[in-house]
Scaffold this active site. Structure first.
Site, PDB file in Angstrom:
ATOM      1  N   ASP A  86       0.815  -1.211   0.000  1.00 48.89           N
ATOM      2  CA  ASP A  86       0.000   0.000   0.000  1.00 48.89           C
ATOM      3  C   ASP A  86       0.849   1.263   0.000  1.00 48.89           C
ATOM      4  O   ASP A  86       0.495   2.264  -0.635  1.00 48.89           O
ATOM      5  CB  ASP A  86      -0.937  -0.002   1.209  1.00 48.89           C
ATOM      6  CG  ASP A  86      -2.165  -0.868   0.970  1.00 48.89           C
ATOM      7  OD1 ASP A  86      -2.389  -1.275  -0.182  1.00 48.89           O
ATOM      8  OD2 ASP A  86      -2.892  -1.141   1.940  1.00 48.89           O
ATOM      9  N   ALA A 140      -8.171   3.819   7.733  1.00 45.39           N
ATOM     10  CA  ALA A 140      -6.808   3.689   8.238  1.00 45.39           C
ATOM     11  C   ALA A 140      -6.646   4.429   9.573  1.00 45.39           C
ATOM     12  O   ALA A 140      -7.361   4.151  10.533  1.00 45.39           O
ATOM     13  CB  ALA A 140      -5.835   4.185   7.167  1.00 45.39           C
TER      14      ALA A 140
END
Length: 249
Positions: free
Chosen positions: A55, A163
């Site tokens: 990511d 997140a």
């Protein structure tokens, strides 16, 4: 088709996987170019950018290619692969799916720092430099919104809402929405809650102390001096990722 490759050298130090996937693409009769020359004179626009990493690698390259509308195919060499399509062992099959047109496109809203080149796919995090709480003032479309003290603030896209924003108690946004969220970090007043804004809203932030502005993680940051406004808004471009038939549902 023309493929470019962007490789995290820490995850593929010998470029073994890059060489392997390049060889596969070329064996299928397609061309490979370097993504490092995006925007340069003589630049050949690829059809797909293949990202080898996790990511963090996707977050790093996305702002660079979004302005060209270049879609990203992520092959995960890292630990977390939310934005990637497949693990490395399925890389050839994913490439085969792309060549065959067996994929869908996902558009991801991005955030920008207004009047700058800064764009992020996940979040913009503003945090204090020292140990003292910072007094933040916020305006929404030039109208006063809030005045509070906190360790920092997170501005997150729909993708980024899952997140750091989530860990800080922020709102979760639908992936396809055109919203963004603002979440205080350890606010002094417990009644200070997160906000969710329409995508056409511009938020202006000022701090009474020097703060650090982190862009999609700690790897890229800038300093913001006391009283200097920071204008955050939806970016005028989208990040595009590909989901192939090889990606588990």
């Amino acid at each position: 088709m023309i493929f470019s490759f962007y490789t995290n050298e820490l995850k593929d130090p010998d470029r073994y996987y890059e060489a392997r996937f390049r060889a596969f693409v070329e064996s299928e009769g397609h061309k490979c170019v370097s993504v490092g020359i995006v925007g340069a004179r003589g630049f050949v626009q690829p059809d797909i950018c293949v990202v080898l990493g996790g990511d963090g690698t996707m977050l790093k390259i996305a702002p660079q290619v979004a302005r060209h509308g270049l879609p990203l195919l992520g092959i995960n060499l890292g630990n977390v692969g939310y934005f990637t399509d497949v693990e490395k062992d399925a890389g050839e099959q994913a490439l085969k799916d792309v060549i065959a047109g067996n994929y869908t496109r996902r558009k991801h809203m991005m955030l920008a720092v207004k009047n700058s080149e800064v764009k992020v796919l996940n979040d913009i995090v503003v945090k204090n430099v020292g140990m003292e709480l910072v007094r933040f003032t916020l305006q929404a479309n030039d109208k006063p919104l809030a005045d509070f003290r906190a360790d920092g603030i997170i501005f997150a896209t729909p993708a980024g809402s899952t997140a750091y924003n989530r860990a800080a108690g922020g709102a979760l946004l639908l992936p396809e929405s055109r919203l963004f969220t603002c979440t205080p970090i350890c606010a002094n007043d417990p009644s200070t809650r997160p906000w969710v804004f329409e995508g056409d809203c511009t938020i202006t932030l000022c701090a009474d102390k020097e703060v650090t502005v982190y862009l999609d993680g700690a790897g890229t940051f800038m300093s913001l001096l006391p009283g200097v406004p920071l204008h955050i808004c939806r970016a005028d471009v989208f990040a595009i990722t590909l989901k192939t038939g090889s990606c588990p549902a």
